[in-house]
Design a protein around this motif. Structure first.
Motif, mmCIF file in Angstrom:
data_model
loop_
_atom_site.group_PDB
_atom_site.id
_atom_site.type_symbol
_atom_site.label_atom_id
_atom_site.label_comp_id
_atom_site.label_asym_id
_atom_site.label_seq_id
_atom_site.Cartn_x
_atom_site.Cartn_y
_atom_site.Cartn_z
ATOM 1 N N LEU A 1 7.919 -13.146 41.873
ATOM 2 C CA LEU A 1 7.907 -12.280 40.795
ATOM 3 C C LEU A 1 7.101 -12.992 39.698
ATOM 4 O O LEU A 1 6.162 -12.082 38.977
ATOM 5 C CB LEU A 1 9.193 -11.405 40.473
ATOM 6 N N GLN B 1 13.864 -3.946 49.923
ATOM 7 C CA GLN B 1 12.254 -4.375 49.405
ATOM 8 C C GLN B 1 11.466 -3.383 50.031
ATOM 9 O O GLN B 1 10.533 -2.802 49.370
ATOM 10 C CB GLN B 1 11.908 -5.630 50.047
ATOM 11 N N CYS C 1 9.500 -3.808 42.456
ATOM 12 C CA CYS C 1 9.502 -5.196 42.503
ATOM 13 C C CYS C 1 8.055 -5.641 43.123
ATOM 14 O O CYS C 1 7.275 -6.260 42.539
ATOM 15 C CB CYS C 1 10.279 -5.850 43.220
ATOM 16 N N GLN C 2 7.689 -5.130 44.367
ATOM 17 C CA GLN C 2 6.379 -5.241 44.829
ATOM 18 C C GLN C 2 5.181 -4.838 43.752
ATOM 19 O O GLN C 2 4.192 -5.531 43.698
ATOM 20 C CB GLN C 2 6.205 -4.477 45.986
ATOM 21 N N THR D 1 5.143 -4.509 40.635
ATOM 22 C CA THR D 1 5.295 -5.535 39.594
ATOM 23 C C THR D 1 4.511 -6.771 39.861
ATOM 24 O O THR D 1 3.897 -7.768 38.781
ATOM 25 C CB THR D 1 6.691 -5.730 39.133
ATOM 26 N N VAL E 1 13.255 -4.647 35.962
ATOM 27 C CA VAL E 1 13.096 -5.268 37.568
ATOM 28 C C VAL E 1 13.096 -6.842 37.384
ATOM 29 O O VAL E 1 13.763 -7.211 38.618
ATOM 30 C CB VAL E 1 11.375 -4.917 37.767
ATOM 31 N N ARG E 2 12.780 -7.449 36.469
ATOM 32 C CA ARG E 2 12.836 -8.851 36.346
ATOM 33 C C ARG E 2 14.424 -9.526 36.332
ATOM 34 O O ARG E 2 14.783 -10.160 36.937
ATOM 35 C CB ARG E 2 12.115 -9.435 35.354
ATOM 36 N N ASN F 1 15.943 -8.847 39.680
ATOM 37 C CA ASN F 1 15.446 -9.793 40.639
ATOM 38 C C ASN F 1 16.201 -10.951 40.298
ATOM 39 O O ASN F 1 16.464 -11.729 41.361
ATOM 40 C CB ASN F 1 13.917 -10.098 40.415
#
Length: 286
Positions: free
Chosen positions: A30, A157, A166-167, A169, A186-187, A190
């Motif tokens: 990420l 995922q 996430c993907q 980003t 999102v971070r 993660n």
């Protein structure tokens, strides 16, 4: 029979490495940060797991508490240490991460003492025989748990909005944000998931060794860094495969090279040999 026993031992050890390295892979995938302080979250999870299990008598509660505490600590690490450095060159965050880990080691030593902690009544220590091979119950459970976690991560995922976010980003943060995806959220998610995996792995290692000490994260963290390189930086399937391969290589190496090299030296000799042939790692495209 020895060949099968060594493979089985390698898969057990590789499963533990995979749990530790997956969190590193999620963070690197990420943010492109080599999160050395991940080892501190591994150790924190082990301490929380032992303390909660000894107080409550429940291993399940210990796993949940360790994962949650490590996850929250990981989010705090990101917000306080990494987020202000995202605009800086990657080595700045790496230096900060190393400093965080050193500080955490000293904090564990001050708070919990240098002698280490153990389970008063360790669980899952009974022996199970499968196909003529002897396993501890804990060893079988760590393999089953790793498979289950990988399956859940793959589902998250590919099948959920969080995974797709996430993907997106990773591919193009600015474009993802323009479509309404919250980069901060999102971070945070993660880091929470990756850190929770580290805490979960810490409890498993504490259970297998019946010991938690301030420096227990050092060697696993170095091996986890080696694994994500072998697997192709940022690749979850590659990380899993590399972890299992490294575990099997160590198992065979301790039998056939044990008089020349110890287990850790075998792992890093294998890493160096692979990178000389395939600098991009075993499971990455050029």
């Amino acid at each position: 029979m020895l060949f099968i026993e060594l493979i089985a031992q390698g898969l057990v050890q590789g499963s533990i490495y995979a749990l530790i390295a997956l969190g590193l892979t999620l963070v690197y995938g990420l943010l492109r940060i080599l999160h050395v302080a991940h080892a501190a979250l591994f150790t924190l999870g082990a301490y929380v797991g032992v303390l909660v299990c000894n107080a409550s008598g429940s291993l399940a509660v210990a796993f949940v508490c360790a994962a949650v505490v490590a996850g929250i600590a990981g989010v705090l690490m990101y917000r306080l240490a990494y987020q202000p450095l995202l605009s800086q060159p990657p080595f700045v965050a790496l230096i900060a991460s190393i400093g965080l880990y050193i500080a955490a080691e000293e904090a564990f030593r001050i708070v919990f003492g240098a002698q280490g902690l153990s389970f008063t009544q360790p669980s899952l220590q009974g022996q199970v025989t499968l196909g003529g091979l002897q396993f501890k119950q804990a060893e079988l459970m760590v393999m089953i748990g790793t498979v289950a976690i990988i399956a859940v991560l793959a589902w998250l995922q590919s099948r959920t909005r969080v995974g797709v976010a996430c993907q997106a980003t990773v591919s193009d943060p600015q474009m993802a944000e323009s479509f309404g995806i919250s980069l901060r959220q999102v971070r945070d998610i993660n880091f929470f998931i990756g850190s929770a995996l580290a805490g979960f792995a810490g409890v498993w290692v504490a259970l297998l060794n019946n010991l938690v000490e301030p420096t227990m994260g050092s060697v696993p963290s170095y091996k986890a860094l080696a694994i994500i390189v072998l697997g192709g930086l940022g690749s979850v399937p590659g990380t899993l495969a590399a972890a299992l391969v490294l575990g099997v290589v160590e198992a065979f190496g301790t039998i056939y090279l044990g008089q020349l090299l110890d287990r850790n030296a075998i792992a890093f000799a294998f890493l160096i040999a692979v990178l000389m042939v395939r600098p991009q790692g075993l499971f990455a495209r050029r």
